[in-house]
Motif scaffolding. Structure first.
Motif, PDB file in Angstrom:
ATOM      1  N   PHE A   1     -35.087  -9.764  -5.015  1.00  0.00           N
ATOM      2  CA  PHE A   1     -36.340  -9.127  -4.645  1.00  0.00           C
ATOM      3  C   PHE A   1     -36.307  -7.629  -4.972  1.00  0.00           C
ATOM      4  O   PHE A   1     -37.273  -7.067  -5.460  1.00  0.00           O
ATOM      5  N   ASN A   2     -35.182  -6.978  -4.693  1.00  0.00           N
ATOM      6  CA  ASN A   2     -35.060  -5.535  -4.923  1.00  0.00           C
ATOM      7  C   ASN A   2     -34.794  -5.174  -6.374  1.00  0.00           C
ATOM      8  O   ASN A   2     -35.335  -4.206  -6.882  1.00  0.00           O
ATOM      9  N   ASN A   3     -33.943  -5.945  -7.042  1.00  0.00           N
ATOM     10  CA  ASN A   3     -33.485  -5.553  -8.370  1.00  0.00           C
ATOM     11  C   ASN A   3     -33.959  -6.462  -9.487  1.00  0.00           C
ATOM     12  O   ASN A   3     -33.844  -6.100 -10.652  1.00  0.00           O
ATOM     13  N   GLY A   4     -34.394  -7.630  -9.175  1.00  0.00           N
ATOM     14  CA  GLY A   4     -34.768  -8.582 -10.208  1.00  0.00           C
ATOM     15  C   GLY A   4     -33.585  -9.405 -10.674  1.00  0.00           C
ATOM     16  O   GLY A   4     -33.663 -10.599 -10.778  1.00  0.00           O
ATOM     17  N   VAL A   5     -32.469  -8.753 -10.955  1.00  0.00           N
ATOM     18  CA  VAL A   5     -31.235  -9.441 -11.379  1.00  0.00           C
ATOM     19  C   VAL A   5     -30.050  -8.687 -10.800  1.00  0.00           C
ATOM     20  O   VAL A   5     -30.167  -7.535 -10.387  1.00  0.00           O
ATOM     21  N   ALA A   6     -28.909  -9.319 -10.811  1.00  0.00           N
ATOM     22  CA  ALA A   6     -27.691  -8.662 -10.334  1.00  0.00           C
ATOM     23  C   ALA A   6     -27.314  -7.524 -11.272  1.00  0.00           C
ATOM     24  O   ALA A   6     -27.396  -7.671 -12.488  1.00  0.00           O
ATOM     25  N   PRO A   7     -26.920  -6.368 -10.740  1.00  0.00           N
ATOM     26  CA  PRO A   7     -26.523  -5.252 -11.593  1.00  0.00           C
ATOM     27  C   PRO A   7     -25.319  -5.614 -12.458  1.00  0.00           C
ATOM     28  O   PRO A   7     -24.445  -6.345 -12.042  1.00  0.00           O
ATOM     29  N   ARG A   8     -25.311  -5.078 -13.686  1.00  0.00           N
ATOM     30  CA  ARG A   8     -24.198  -5.350 -14.594  1.00  0.00           C
ATOM     31  C   ARG A   8     -23.028  -4.435 -14.282  1.00  0.00           C
ATOM     32  O   ARG A   8     -23.196  -3.341 -13.775  1.00  0.00           O
ATOM     33  N   GLY A   9     -21.841  -4.930 -14.642  1.00  0.00           N
ATOM     34  CA  GLY A   9     -20.652  -4.107 -14.494  1.00  0.00           C
ATOM     35  C   GLY A   9     -20.070  -4.098 -13.087  1.00  0.00           C
ATOM     36  O   GLY A   9     -19.116  -3.406 -12.818  1.00  0.00           O
ATOM     37  N   ARG A  10     -20.651  -4.820 -12.167  1.00  0.00           N
ATOM     38  CA  ARG A  10     -20.144  -4.870 -10.804  1.00  0.00           C
ATOM     39  C   ARG A  10     -19.741  -6.297 -10.475  1.00  0.00           C
ATOM     40  O   ARG A  10     -20.349  -7.246 -10.964  1.00  0.00           O
ATOM     41  N   SER A  11     -18.766  -6.438  -9.609  1.00  0.00           N
ATOM     42  CA  SER A  11     -18.379  -7.779  -9.185  1.00  0.00           C
ATOM     43  C   SER A  11     -19.480  -8.353  -8.299  1.00  0.00           C
ATOM     44  O   SER A  11     -20.287  -7.629  -7.722  1.00  0.00           O
ATOM     45  N   ARG A  12     -19.502  -9.652  -8.192  1.00  0.00           N
ATOM     46  CA  ARG A  12     -20.511 -10.322  -7.373  1.00  0.00           C
ATOM     47  C   ARG A  12     -20.392  -9.886  -5.911  1.00  0.00           C
ATOM     48  O   ARG A  12     -21.394  -9.648  -5.247  1.00  0.00           O
ATOM     49  N   ASP A  13     -19.149  -9.786  -5.402  1.00  0.00           N
ATOM     50  CA  ASP A  13     -18.954  -9.363  -4.017  1.00  0.00           C
ATOM     51  C   ASP A  13     -19.485  -7.957  -3.779  1.00  0.00           C
ATOM     52  O   ASP A  13     -20.115  -7.691  -2.761  1.00  0.00           O
ATOM     53  N   THR A  14     -19.234  -7.049  -4.715  1.00  0.00           N
ATOM     54  CA  THR A  14     -19.719  -5.672  -4.572  1.00  0.00           C
ATOM     55  C   THR A  14     -21.237  -5.647  -4.570  1.00  0.00           C
ATOM     56  O   THR A  14     -21.862  -4.945  -3.767  1.00  0.00           O
ATOM     57  N   SER A  15     -21.832  -6.432  -5.434  1.00  0.00           N
ATOM     58  CA  SER A  15     -23.282  -6.495  -5.516  1.00  0.00           C
ATOM     59  C   SER A  15     -23.882  -7.039  -4.214  1.00  0.00           C
ATOM     60  O   SER A  15     -24.859  -6.492  -3.694  1.00  0.00           O
ATOM     61  N   LEU A  16     -23.279  -8.095  -3.667  1.00  0.00           N
ATOM     62  CA  LEU A  16     -23.774  -8.659  -2.412  1.00  0.00           C
ATOM     63  C   LEU A  16     -23.525  -7.702  -1.245  1.00  0.00           C
ATOM     64  O   LEU A  16     -24.339  -7.608  -0.330  1.00  0.00           O
ATOM     65  N   GLU A  17     -22.413  -6.985  -1.288  1.00  0.00           N
ATOM     66  CA  GLU A  17     -22.132  -6.001  -0.235  1.00  0.00           C
ATOM     67  C   GLU A  17     -23.208  -4.916  -0.213  1.00  0.00           C
ATOM     68  O   GLU A  17     -23.695  -4.527   0.851  1.00  0.00           O
ATOM     69  N   GLU A  18     -23.589  -4.438  -1.384  1.00  0.00           N
ATOM     70  CA  GLU A  18     -24.643  -3.424  -1.456  1.00  0.00           C
ATOM     71  C   GLU A  18     -25.982  -3.988  -0.984  1.00  0.00           C
ATOM     72  O   GLU A  18     -26.746  -3.296  -0.310  1.00  0.00           O
ATOM     73  N   ALA A  19     -26.256  -5.258  -1.309  1.00  0.00           N
ATOM     74  CA  ALA A  19     -27.482  -5.890  -0.832  1.00  0.00           C
ATOM     75  C   ALA A  19     -27.455  -6.005   0.695  1.00  0.00           C
ATOM     76  O   ALA A  19     -28.475  -5.800   1.358  1.00  0.00           O
ATOM     77  N   ALA A  20     -26.273  -6.309   1.267  1.00  0.00           N
ATOM     78  CA  ALA A  20     -26.145  -6.400   2.729  1.00  0.00           C
ATOM     79  C   ALA A  20     -26.442  -5.056   3.380  1.00  0.00           C
ATOM     80  O   ALA A  20     -27.140  -4.984   4.393  1.00  0.00           O
ATOM     81  N   ILE A  21     -25.931  -3.986   2.807  1.00  0.00           N
ATOM     82  CA  ILE A  21     -26.165  -2.642   3.352  1.00  0.00           C
ATOM     83  C   ILE A  21     -27.651  -2.306   3.301  1.00  0.00           C
ATOM     84  O   ILE A  21     -28.227  -1.809   4.282  1.00  0.00           O
ATOM     85  N   GLU A  22     -28.284  -2.596   2.184  1.00  0.00           N
ATOM     86  CA  GLU A  22     -29.723  -2.326   2.052  1.00  0.00           C
ATOM     87  C   GLU A  22     -30.535  -3.178   3.027  1.00  0.00           C
ATOM     88  O   GLU A  22     -31.472  -2.677   3.658  1.00  0.00           O
ATOM     89  N   LEU A  23     -30.161  -4.432   3.181  1.00  0.00           N
ATOM     90  CA  LEU A  23     -30.868  -5.310   4.107  1.00  0.00           C
ATOM     91  C   LEU A  23     -30.717  -4.826   5.543  1.00  0.00           C
ATOM     92  O   LEU A  23     -31.697  -4.761   6.289  1.00  0.00           O
ATOM     93  N   ILE A  24     -29.507  -4.464   5.947  1.00  0.00           N
ATOM     94  CA  ILE A  24     -29.287  -3.959   7.306  1.00  0.00           C
ATOM     95  C   ILE A  24     -30.100  -2.688   7.541  1.00  0.00           C
ATOM     96  O   ILE A  24     -30.745  -2.533   8.586  1.00  0.00           O
ATOM     97  N   ALA A  25     -30.101  -1.779   6.557  1.00  0.00           N
ATOM     98  CA  ALA A  25     -30.881  -0.543   6.690  1.00  0.00           C
ATOM     99  C   ALA A  25     -32.376  -0.860   6.838  1.00  0.00           C
ATOM    100  O   ALA A  25     -33.058  -0.279   7.688  1.00  0.00           O
TER     101      ALA A  25
END
Length: 163
Positions: free
Chosen positions: A108-132
């Motif tokens: 919803f926020n990005n359209g696709v997963a950011p390139r160059g980042r691991s899946r866990d890092t990408s989901l972690e950032e999504a978790a932080i944004e969702l919590i905020a």
């Protein structure tokens, strides 16, 4: 303990002497507990004050079960929960639901997963944004975000201790 909690709720909220039925159903690595009664009054989570002796039963249920809920039946209602019974692998729907929610939120926020980042890092950032975003939502509705975070932390710790 969960059966006792469900049965106690029938006695306390429906009435002493009320008949109820306990159904146990083994579903793969989960055991489903259902308590049926004749009341159509649905239970709801509430936030009891520190001084109250009652009002934490559904929180306990939510903390110890991988999933729980209520449903109206032809004769009244049922309150149910599912607990893991697998010895080797702990089935955790909460983690699966979290991943699904974070993937949808990220899309919803990005359209696709950011390139160059691991899946866990990408989901972690999504978790932080969702919590905020959830904290902004609670504040906009007049709730204290620190209280919400404290309650979520207590809920998480109760689940972690139960596991």
């Amino acid at each position: 303990m969960l059966v006792t909690e469900l049965a106690t709720n029938v006695v306390k909220h429906v009435g002493e002497g009320t008949s109820a039925t306990l159904i146990l159903e083994w579903r793969g690595e989960l055991l489903r507990l259902e308590v049926h009664d004749k009341s159509r009054s649905m239970p709801s989570l509430r936030a009891p004050s520190c001084d109250e002796e009652c009002g934490r039963g559904l929180h306990l249920l939510a903390a110890m079960a991988v999933d729980w809920g209520t449903m109206l039946t032809a004769a009244g209602k049922a309150v149910w929960c599912e607990i893991p019974i697998g010895v080797g692998r702990q089935a955790c729907r909460r983690i699966e639901r979290a991943v699904e929610a974070l993937e949808r939120y990220e899309q919803f926020n990005n359209g696709v997963a950011p390139r160059g980042r691991s899946r866990d890092t990408s989901l972690e950032e999504a978790a932080i944004e969702l919590i905020a975003d959830l904290l902004h939502w609670t504040t906009a509705r007049g709730h204290d975000p620190d209280s919400i975070l404290d309650r979520a932390q207590m809920h998480y710790e109760a689940e972690a201790d139960a596991a």
